[in-house]
Write a protein that holds these residues in place. Structure first.
Motif, PDB file in Angstrom:
ATOM      1  N   ARG A  92       1.299  20.366   2.899  1.00 54.07           N
ATOM      2  CA  ARG A  92      -0.153  20.082   3.037  1.00 54.07           C
ATOM      3  C   ARG A  92      -0.841  21.403   2.806  1.00 54.07           C
ATOM      4  NH1 ARG A  92      -0.638  15.027   7.118  1.00 54.07           N
ATOM      5  NH2 ARG A  92       0.955  13.742   6.299  1.00 54.07           N
ATOM      6  N   TYR A  93      -2.037  21.438   2.836  1.00 55.31           N
ATOM      7  CA  TYR A  93      -3.010  22.698   2.410  1.00 55.31           C
ATOM      8  C   TYR A  93      -3.802  22.915   3.550  1.00 55.31           C
ATOM      9  CZ  TYR A  93      -1.416  21.981  -2.310  1.00 55.31           C
ATOM     10  OH  TYR A  93      -0.596  21.686  -3.540  1.00 55.31           O
ATOM     11  N   HIS A  94      -4.372  24.201   3.436  1.00 50.86           N
ATOM     12  CA  HIS A  94      -5.379  24.793   4.623  1.00 50.86           C
ATOM     13  C   HIS A  94      -6.676  25.500   3.405  1.00 50.86           C
ATOM     14  CE1 HIS A  94      -7.402  25.087   8.191  1.00 50.86           C
ATOM     15  NE2 HIS A  94      -7.729  26.444   7.810  1.00 50.86           N
ATOM     16  N   VAL A  95      -7.502  24.955   3.252  1.00 51.49           N
ATOM     17  CA  VAL A  95      -8.679  25.975   2.345  1.00 51.49           C
ATOM     18  C   VAL A  95      -9.549  26.660   3.391  1.00 51.49           C
ATOM     19  CG1 VAL A  95     -10.336  25.582   0.614  1.00 51.49           C
ATOM     20  CG2 VAL A  95      -8.657  23.934   0.865  1.00 51.49           C
ATOM     21  N   LEU A  96      -9.224  27.783   3.046  1.00 54.74           N
ATOM     22  CA  LEU A  96     -10.146  28.810   3.933  1.00 54.74           C
ATOM     23  C   LEU A  96     -11.625  28.801   3.647  1.00 54.74           C
ATOM     24  CD1 LEU A  96      -7.695  32.105   4.044  1.00 54.74           C
ATOM     25  CD2 LEU A  96      -8.197  30.189   5.752  1.00 54.74           C
ATOM     26  N   GLY A  97     -11.989  28.684   2.407  1.00 52.29           N
ATOM     27  CA  GLY A  97     -13.408  28.589   1.756  1.00 52.29           C
ATOM     28  C   GLY A  97     -13.838  30.158   1.667  1.00 52.29           C
ATOM     29  N   GLY A  98     -12.910  30.867   1.536  1.00 54.93           N
ATOM     30  CA  GLY A  98     -13.477  32.082   1.340  1.00 54.93           C
ATOM     31  C   GLY A  98     -12.322  33.291   1.708  1.00 54.93           C
ATOM     32  N   ILE A 146     -18.594  39.272   5.531  1.00 55.10           N
ATOM     33  CA  ILE A 146     -17.662  38.052   5.858  1.00 55.10           C
ATOM     34  C   ILE A 146     -16.314  38.360   6.627  1.00 55.10           C
ATOM     35  CG2 ILE A 146     -16.497  36.089   4.870  1.00 55.10           C
ATOM     36  CD1 ILE A 146     -17.889  36.687   1.902  1.00 55.10           C
ATOM     37  N   GLY A 147     -16.776  37.869   7.817  1.00 55.83           N
ATOM     38  CA  GLY A 147     -15.489  38.243   8.643  1.00 55.83           C
ATOM     39  C   GLY A 147     -14.513  37.166   9.071  1.00 55.83           C
ATOM     40  N   PRO A 148     -13.657  37.129   9.856  1.00 55.74           N
ATOM     41  CA  PRO A 148     -12.617  36.113  10.423  1.00 55.74           C
ATOM     42  C   PRO A 148     -13.540  34.777  10.580  1.00 55.74           C
ATOM     43  CG  PRO A 148     -11.946  37.984  11.189  1.00 55.74           C
ATOM     44  CD  PRO A 148     -13.304  38.411  10.770  1.00 55.74           C
ATOM     45  N   ASP A 149     -14.586  34.848  11.325  1.00 53.37           N
ATOM     46  CA  ASP A 149     -15.369  33.680  11.822  1.00 53.37           C
ATOM     47  C   ASP A 149     -16.133  32.989  10.549  1.00 53.37           C
ATOM     48  OD1 ASP A 149     -14.389  34.039  14.427  1.00 53.37           O
ATOM     49  OD2 ASP A 149     -16.091  35.275  15.076  1.00 53.37           O
ATOM     50  N   ASP A 150     -16.182  33.643   9.484  1.00 53.45           N
ATOM     51  CA  ASP A 150     -16.949  33.093   8.368  1.00 53.45           C
ATOM     52  C   ASP A 150     -16.114  32.062   7.427  1.00 53.45           C
ATOM     53  OD1 ASP A 150     -19.523  34.191   9.323  1.00 53.45           O
ATOM     54  OD2 ASP A 150     -18.600  36.141   8.356  1.00 53.45           O
ATOM     55  N   VAL A 151     -14.878  32.251   7.806  1.00 52.72           N
ATOM     56  CA  VAL A 151     -13.674  31.452   6.998  1.00 52.72           C
ATOM     57  C   VAL A 151     -13.100  30.507   7.873  1.00 52.72           C
ATOM     58  CG1 VAL A 151     -13.780  32.912   4.969  1.00 52.72           C
ATOM     59  CG2 VAL A 151     -12.128  33.367   6.867  1.00 52.72           C
ATOM     60  N   ARG A 152     -12.083  29.655   7.420  1.00 52.09           N
ATOM     61  CA  ARG A 152     -11.701  28.527   8.278  1.00 52.09           C
ATOM     62  C   ARG A 152     -10.257  29.181   8.735  1.00 52.09           C
ATOM     63  NH1 ARG A 152     -10.276  24.216   6.243  1.00 52.09           N
ATOM     64  NH2 ARG A 152     -10.815  22.749   8.014  1.00 52.09           N
ATOM     65  N   ILE A 153     -10.324  30.280   9.632  1.00 50.19           N
ATOM     66  CA  ILE A 153      -8.947  30.613   9.947  1.00 50.19           C
ATOM     67  C   ILE A 153      -8.671  30.146  11.491  1.00 50.19           C
ATOM     68  CG2 ILE A 153      -7.760  32.709  11.036  1.00 50.19           C
ATOM     69  CD1 ILE A 153      -9.122  34.377   8.825  1.00 50.19           C
ATOM     70  N   LYS A 154     -10.026  29.909  12.223  1.00 49.15           N
ATOM     71  CA  LYS A 154      -9.892  29.284  13.441  1.00 49.15           C
ATOM     72  C   LYS A 154      -9.483  27.986  13.349  1.00 49.15           C
ATOM     73  CE  LYS A 154     -13.536  29.948  16.273  1.00 49.15           C
ATOM     74  NZ  LYS A 154     -15.048  29.918  16.629  1.00 49.15           N
ATOM     75  N   GLN A 155      -9.844  27.191  12.405  1.00 47.34           N
ATOM     76  CA  GLN A 155      -9.380  25.701  12.186  1.00 47.34           C
ATOM     77  C   GLN A 155      -7.585  25.669  11.752  1.00 47.34           C
ATOM     78  OE1 GLN A 155     -11.891  27.232  11.171  1.00 47.34           O
ATOM     79  NE2 GLN A 155     -13.695  25.517  10.860  1.00 47.34           N
ATOM     80  N   ARG A 177      -4.557  23.915  13.765  1.00 42.29           N
ATOM     81  CA  ARG A 177      -3.693  23.139  13.039  1.00 42.29           C
ATOM     82  C   ARG A 177      -2.132  23.512  13.812  1.00 42.29           C
ATOM     83  NH1 ARG A 177      -4.470  22.230   7.056  1.00 42.29           N
ATOM     84  NH2 ARG A 177      -3.067  20.578   7.376  1.00 42.29           N
ATOM     85  N   VAL A 178      -1.987  24.901  13.819  1.00 45.59           N
ATOM     86  CA  VAL A 178      -0.623  25.571  14.081  1.00 45.59           C
ATOM     87  C   VAL A 178      -0.333  25.122  15.495  1.00 45.59           C
ATOM     88  CG1 VAL A 178       0.638  27.699  14.497  1.00 45.59           C
ATOM     89  CG2 VAL A 178      -0.976  27.497  12.449  1.00 45.59           C
ATOM     90  N   ASN A 179      -1.415  25.020  16.424  1.00 47.21           N
ATOM     91  CA  ASN A 179      -1.392  24.745  17.872  1.00 47.21           C
ATOM     92  C   ASN A 179      -1.060  23.278  18.093  1.00 47.21           C
ATOM     93  OD1 ASN A 179      -1.495  27.227  19.639  1.00 47.21           O
ATOM     94  ND2 ASN A 179      -3.335  27.538  18.738  1.00 47.21           N
ATOM     95  N   ASP A 180      -1.331  22.449  17.224  1.00 46.38           N
ATOM     96  CA  ASP A 180      -1.335  21.090  17.266  1.00 46.38           C
ATOM     97  C   ASP A 180       0.164  20.580  17.076  1.00 46.38           C
ATOM     98  OD1 ASP A 180      -1.640  18.236  17.077  1.00 46.38           O
ATOM     99  OD2 ASP A 180      -3.231  18.172  15.627  1.00 46.38           O
ATOM    100  N   GLU A 181       0.641  20.122  18.246  1.00 48.97           N
ATOM    101  CA  GLU A 181       1.897  19.499  18.255  1.00 48.97           C
ATOM    102  C   GLU A 181       2.235  18.435  17.513  1.00 48.97           C
ATOM    103  OE1 GLU A 181       3.257  18.735  22.334  1.00 48.97           O
ATOM    104  OE2 GLU A 181       2.535  20.838  22.968  1.00 48.97           O
ATOM    105  N   GLU A 182       1.228  17.714  17.044  1.00 47.18           N
ATOM    106  CA  GLU A 182       1.522  16.521  16.225  1.00 47.18           C
ATOM    107  C   GLU A 182       1.900  17.035  14.758  1.00 47.18           C
ATOM    108  OE1 GLU A 182      -1.433  13.572  16.371  1.00 47.18           O
ATOM    109  OE2 GLU A 182      -1.468  13.288  18.438  1.00 47.18           O
ATOM    110  N   GLU A 183       1.264  17.810  14.359  1.00 46.87           N
ATOM    111  CA  GLU A 183       1.395  18.661  12.950  1.00 46.87           C
ATOM    112  C   GLU A 183       2.789  19.193  12.818  1.00 46.87           C
ATOM    113  OE1 GLU A 183      -1.136  19.685  10.130  1.00 46.87           O
ATOM    114  OE2 GLU A 183      -2.839  19.481  11.127  1.00 46.87           O
TER     115      GLU A 183
END
Length: 202
Positions: free
Chosen positions: A104-110, A118-127, A131-137
């Protein structure tokens, strides 16, 4: 010199805003559309309106999609343990054409770019971290497929640093190097250097 039609000039002005389209190309497109029948032009207009109004982004991976979740995230045949991190949706489309990746993929959007504020909070790093913390994945591998420029490198380094504490998650990156069919004399030093750094066992 002013055009003979203000409406035509307005169309040319709007078409010239498209990437890679100058005024000459915009004029050719506008004149081409004038020659088409009404039905063809209306279909194009409807498609553009639908593109803007109906296209959404998958909440899970961030890819441009007709629905949420997207067809990749909702496909039970895709491997759930691998996530390929890319900069934009177009990168997903390119990778999918190869039929090599089944995760599967993860698009950062930049990418992180201090010069553009453009810092870490401006792209989808938190998301991604969610996902990494999500035990279901059950993420086992994060594949970094970012552009090999300074911003892509900085973003890859930052993500790798965040993932260090996760012992069960392997971080890899796609190999960069010499394109097939290219002679060494035509390769720039940076690409050649990257090819040596990314060399594999024969």
């Amino acid at each position: 010199m002013k055009g003979t039609s203000e409406i035509l000039e307005q169309a040319i002005e709007q078409l010239a805003r498209l990437p890679g389209t100058g005024r000459k190309s915009a004029r050719r497109i506008a004149l081409y559309l004038l020659k088409q029948n009404d039905e063809s032009v209306v279909k194009l207009a409807d498609a553009l309106v639908a593109l803007k109004k109906s296209i959404t982004r998958c909440e899970t991976c961030g890819v441009i999609s007709d629905g949420d979740p997207c067809s990749i995230c909702s496909n039970p045949k895709r491997e759930t343990g691998q996530i390929c991190v890319v900069e934009e949706s177009q990168d997903v489309f390119l990778i999918e054409k190869t039929n090599e990746f089944r995760g599967r993929y993860h698009v950062l959007g930049g990418v992180i770019s201090p010069l553009d504020n453009i810092g870490p909070d401006d792209v989808r790093i938190k998301q991604l971290m969610q996902r990494v913390n999500d035990e279901e994945e059950s993420i086992e591998e994060i594949i970094l497929a970012l552009n090999p420029d300074s911003e892509g490198e900085a973003t890859a380094y930052y993500i790798n640093k965040l993932l260090k504490p996760f012992d069960g998650v392997k971080v890899t990156r796609i190999a960069y190097g010499i394109p097939m069919g290219t002679e060494l004399e035509f390769i720039d030093e940076a690409t050649l250097s990257r090819a040596f750094a990314s060399r594999n066992t024969f």
